[in-house]
Design a protein around this motif. Structure first.
Motif, PDB file in Angstrom:
ATOM      1  N   ASP A   3      28.183  -8.648  18.823  1.00 13.12           N
ATOM      2  CA  ASP A   3      26.850  -8.532  19.618  1.00 13.12           C
ATOM      3  C   ASP A   3      26.810  -7.722  20.962  1.00 13.12           C
ATOM      4  OD1 ASP A   3      24.580  -9.522  20.555  1.00 13.12           O
ATOM      5  OD2 ASP A   3      25.525 -11.671  21.157  1.00 13.12           O
ATOM      6  N   ASN A   4      25.872  -7.072  20.841  1.00 15.37           N
ATOM      7  CA  ASN A   4      25.595  -6.155  22.206  1.00 15.37           C
ATOM      8  C   ASN A   4      25.446  -6.974  23.365  1.00 15.37           C
ATOM      9  OD1 ASN A   4      25.696  -4.028  20.652  1.00 15.37           O
ATOM     10  ND2 ASN A   4      23.098  -3.506  20.563  1.00 15.37           N
ATOM     11  N   PHE A   5      25.051  -8.116  23.318  1.00 15.01           N
ATOM     12  CA  PHE A   5      25.009  -8.852  24.661  1.00 15.01           C
ATOM     13  C   PHE A   5      26.395  -9.083  25.253  1.00 15.01           C
ATOM     14  CE2 PHE A   5      24.471 -12.908  27.082  1.00 15.01           C
ATOM     15  CZ  PHE A   5      23.448 -12.533  28.005  1.00 15.01           C
ATOM     16  N   THR A   6      27.253  -9.720  24.336  1.00 14.19           N
ATOM     17  CA  THR A   6      28.295  -9.970  24.349  1.00 14.19           C
ATOM     18  C   THR A   6      29.219  -8.844  25.254  1.00 14.19           C
ATOM     19  OG1 THR A   6      28.521 -11.459  22.675  1.00 14.19           O
ATOM     20  CG2 THR A   6      30.846 -10.775  23.515  1.00 14.19           C
ATOM     21  N   ILE A   7      29.156  -7.567  24.640  1.00 12.02           N
ATOM     22  CA  ILE A   7      29.659  -6.327  24.934  1.00 12.02           C
ATOM     23  C   ILE A   7      29.202  -6.037  26.480  1.00 12.02           C
ATOM     24  CG2 ILE A   7      29.941  -3.857  24.821  1.00 12.02           C
ATOM     25  CD1 ILE A   7      29.823  -4.234  21.738  1.00 12.02           C
ATOM     26  N   MET A   8      28.019  -6.198  26.637  1.00  7.97           N
ATOM     27  CA  MET A   8      27.298  -6.046  28.015  1.00  7.97           C
ATOM     28  C   MET A   8      27.969  -7.020  29.080  1.00  7.97           C
ATOM     29  SD  MET A   8      23.366  -5.577  29.215  1.00  7.97           S
ATOM     30  CE  MET A   8      22.962  -7.217  28.804  1.00  7.97           C
ATOM     31  N   ASP A   9      28.020  -8.173  28.630  1.00  6.41           N
ATOM     32  CA  ASP A   9      28.743  -9.230  29.404  1.00  6.41           C
ATOM     33  C   ASP A   9      30.199  -8.857  30.099  1.00  6.41           C
ATOM     34  OD1 ASP A   9      26.696 -11.058  30.037  1.00  6.41           O
ATOM     35  OD2 ASP A   9      27.195 -12.492  28.687  1.00  6.41           O
ATOM     36  N   ASP A  10      30.861  -8.330  29.234  1.00 11.07           N
ATOM     37  CA  ASP A  10      32.259  -8.016  29.281  1.00 11.07           C
ATOM     38  C   ASP A  10      32.531  -6.751  30.051  1.00 11.07           C
ATOM     39  OD1 ASP A  10      33.044 -10.239  27.988  1.00 11.07           O
ATOM     40  OD2 ASP A  10      33.453  -9.140  26.201  1.00 11.07           O
ATOM     41  N   SER A  11      31.393  -5.994  30.438  1.00 10.99           N
ATOM     42  CA  SER A  11      31.512  -4.402  31.220  1.00 10.99           C
ATOM     43  C   SER A  11      31.565  -4.465  32.571  1.00 10.99           C
ATOM     44  CB  SER A  11      30.487  -3.513  30.482  1.00 10.99           C
ATOM     45  OG  SER A  11      29.416  -3.585  31.376  1.00 10.99           O
ATOM     46  N   LYS A  12      32.718  -3.934  33.078  1.00  7.91           N
ATOM     47  CA  LYS A  12      32.749  -3.754  34.680  1.00  7.91           C
ATOM     48  C   LYS A  12      31.618  -3.251  35.236  1.00  7.91           C
ATOM     49  CE  LYS A  12      35.587  -3.960  38.025  1.00  7.91           C
ATOM     50  NZ  LYS A  12      36.121  -5.361  38.490  1.00  7.91           N
ATOM     51  N   GLU A  13      30.913  -2.434  34.603  1.00  7.85           N
ATOM     52  CA  GLU A  13      29.708  -1.918  35.286  1.00  7.85           C
ATOM     53  C   GLU A  13      28.592  -2.944  35.616  1.00  7.85           C
ATOM     54  OE1 GLU A  13      31.187  -0.410  32.898  1.00  7.85           O
ATOM     55  OE2 GLU A  13      31.508   1.657  33.427  1.00  7.85           O
ATOM     56  N   TYR A  14      28.298  -3.722  34.477  1.00  8.80           N
ATOM     57  CA  TYR A  14      27.430  -4.846  34.352  1.00  8.80           C
ATOM     58  C   TYR A  14      27.934  -6.095  35.258  1.00  8.80           C
ATOM     59  CZ  TYR A  14      24.212  -8.554  32.741  1.00  8.80           C
ATOM     60  OH  TYR A  14      23.212  -9.616  32.576  1.00  8.80           O
ATOM     61  N   GLN A  15      28.984  -6.176  35.485  1.00 10.84           N
ATOM     62  CA  GLN A  15      29.518  -7.334  36.688  1.00 10.84           C
ATOM     63  C   GLN A  15      29.264  -6.806  37.989  1.00 10.84           C
ATOM     64  OE1 GLN A  15      30.382 -10.476  35.774  1.00 10.84           O
ATOM     65  NE2 GLN A  15      29.888  -9.770  33.459  1.00 10.84           N
ATOM     66  N   LEU A  16      29.458  -5.687  38.047  1.00 10.83           N
ATOM     67  CA  LEU A  16      29.076  -5.255  39.341  1.00 10.83           C
ATOM     68  C   LEU A  16      27.651  -5.037  39.931  1.00 10.83           C
ATOM     69  CD1 LEU A  16      31.961  -2.179  39.763  1.00 10.83           C
ATOM     70  CD2 LEU A  16      31.749  -4.369  40.823  1.00 10.83           C
ATOM     71  N   TYR A  17      26.857  -4.672  38.819  1.00  4.39           N
ATOM     72  CA  TYR A  17      25.418  -4.879  39.130  1.00  4.39           C
ATOM     73  C   TYR A  17      25.249  -6.027  39.324  1.00  4.39           C
ATOM     74  CZ  TYR A  17      20.668  -4.655  37.218  1.00  4.39           C
ATOM     75  OH  TYR A  17      19.250  -4.984  37.093  1.00  4.39           O
ATOM     76  N   LEU A  18      25.532  -7.220  38.697  1.00 12.14           N
ATOM     77  CA  LEU A  18      25.183  -8.525  38.922  1.00 12.14           C
ATOM     78  C   LEU A  18      25.809  -9.006  40.316  1.00 12.14           C
ATOM     79  CD1 LEU A  18      25.850 -10.421  35.428  1.00 12.14           C
ATOM     80  CD2 LEU A  18      23.560  -9.757  36.486  1.00 12.14           C
TER      81      LEU A  18
END
Length: 80
Positions: A3-18
């Motif tokens: 699932d693309n959403f799961t991959i995005m949730d795990d990305s360091k970039e996404y976490q920093l964005y949040l």
């Protein structure tokens, strides 16, 4: 199937964005998240910096727009 959403949730970039958007955090912590996001120097980090600068323009405080814009411009120049 992945699932693309799961991959995005795990990305360091996404976490920093949040973290950069989290109004519960201190200003310093949010600024640090933007700085760390820029230091990753990946296409994904460039995408999220662009989101901070362009798409979230009205949501993000002025200080964060300025910091994110500076890092975004530096990264764009490196990718050229």
């Amino acid at each position: 199937m992945v699932d693309n959403f799961t991959i995005m949730d795990d990305s360091k970039e996404y976490q920093l964005y949040l973290e950069a958007l989290d109004e519960e955090r201190s200003a310093w912590s949010r600024r640090t998240a933007v700085k760390r996001l820029s230091e990753l120097k990946s296409e994904e980090s460039l995408y999220y910096l662009n989101e901070l600068v362009v798409d979230r323009y009205c949501v993000v405080p002025d200080w964060l727009k300025k910091v994110a814009r500076e890092y975004y411009v530096c990264l764009c120049l490196e990718f050229l």
